[in-house]
Scaffold this active site. Sequence first.
Site, PDB file in Angstrom:
ATOM      1  N   ASP A   1       0.852  -1.191   0.000  1.00 53.77           N
ATOM      2  CA  ASP A   1       0.000   0.000   0.000  1.00 53.77           C
ATOM      3  C   ASP A   1       0.882   1.233   0.000  1.00 53.77           C
ATOM      4  O   ASP A   1       1.970   1.242   0.590  1.00 53.77           O
ATOM      5  CB  ASP A   1      -0.985  -0.006   1.169  1.00 53.77           C
ATOM      6  CG  ASP A   1      -0.333   0.138   2.532  1.00 53.77           C
ATOM      7  OD1 ASP A   1      -0.194   1.277   2.996  1.00 53.77           O
ATOM      8  OD2 ASP A   1       0.015  -0.892   3.135  1.00 53.77           O
TER       9      ASP A   1
ATOM     10  N   ASP B   1      -9.839   3.650   6.672  1.00 54.43           N
ATOM     11  CA  ASP B   1      -8.706   3.603   7.603  1.00 54.43           C
ATOM     12  C   ASP B   1      -9.114   4.214   8.948  1.00 54.43           C
ATOM     13  O   ASP B   1      -9.346   5.422   9.041  1.00 54.43           O
ATOM     14  CB  ASP B   1      -7.535   4.376   6.985  1.00 54.43           C
ATOM     15  CG  ASP B   1      -6.234   4.187   7.748  1.00 54.43           C
ATOM     16  OD1 ASP B   1      -6.276   3.890   8.948  1.00 54.43           O
ATOM     17  OD2 ASP B   1      -5.158   4.371   7.133  1.00 54.43           O
TER      18      ASP B   1
ATOM     19  N   GLU C   1      -7.693   4.834  12.391  1.00 53.79           N
ATOM     20  CA  GLU C   1      -6.544   4.878  13.287  1.00 53.79           C
ATOM     21  C   GLU C   1      -6.278   6.312  13.725  1.00 53.79           C
ATOM     22  O   GLU C   1      -6.681   7.271  13.069  1.00 53.79           O
ATOM     23  CB  GLU C   1      -5.298   4.299  12.622  1.00 53.79           C
ATOM     24  CG  GLU C   1      -4.818   5.068  11.404  1.00 53.79           C
ATOM     25  CD  GLU C   1      -3.537   4.497  10.815  1.00 53.79           C
ATOM     26  OE1 GLU C   1      -2.602   4.215  11.598  1.00 53.79           O
ATOM     27  OE2 GLU C   1      -3.481   4.336   9.579  1.00 53.79           O
TER      28      GLU C   1
END
Length: 231
Positions: A28, A125, A127
């Site tokens: 990624d 995502d 986080e």
Amino acid sequence: MKFIFTALAIVTIIVSMTNRAFARLGIDVSALTSETTFKCTKNLGYELVIIRGYREAYGRNPGGGIDPNFITNYNNAKKAGYTKIDVYMFPCTGRSTCKTPQQQVNEMVQLISTNRVIVQRVWLDIEVNPSSGNWNFGQARKRQILREFYTAWKSTRWNFGIYSNQYQWQTITGDKNWVLDSSLPLWYSIYDKNPVLNNFKPFGGWTQGTGKQYDGNALLCGARLDKNVFR
């Protein structure tokens, strides 16, 4: 010389071989990545590319925005021969300047739909980014934001999943066992540098992951990127 294997040892060996046999390696990226680097990684056996398509954008473009490297990275990956390409979204959260989850999802949908981009899956995502101060709300509000992103992506009927790990999930939601939708594919991170789907720590209702980010910011083919393994 005689070798004696217990039933447990045999099962362990079979499981390990099965995990490797059916695993797909992936990378990624978020930084601008050249066609040469993508060709190099593909030649090394990496089958899947996950490219950042959306970013927090707290600087000159507050509120969240399309990653300016996405289209170039996508085209370079295609020219390098990649046919399995996913995209991930690092959303803007925790500030009053952030666009609504629906607005952010709409922007990404429009980007993909109007640029002849073909992706297999979108990853949300989840986080904490200490440098940006994201997810800077109370627990109830954080959970509500997660639900809004989930609802927005669900309404698109696109294939999407979650990127996170137990620590991040607990930090953001306040409870590692809080469930958003454990039927979604999960891409988790454990930097053990082992390309095997193991060492999973359950959270959010998930008992296993679809993919694992096993090495972060690794130097590979002249670029810094993350290494992954997927089922």
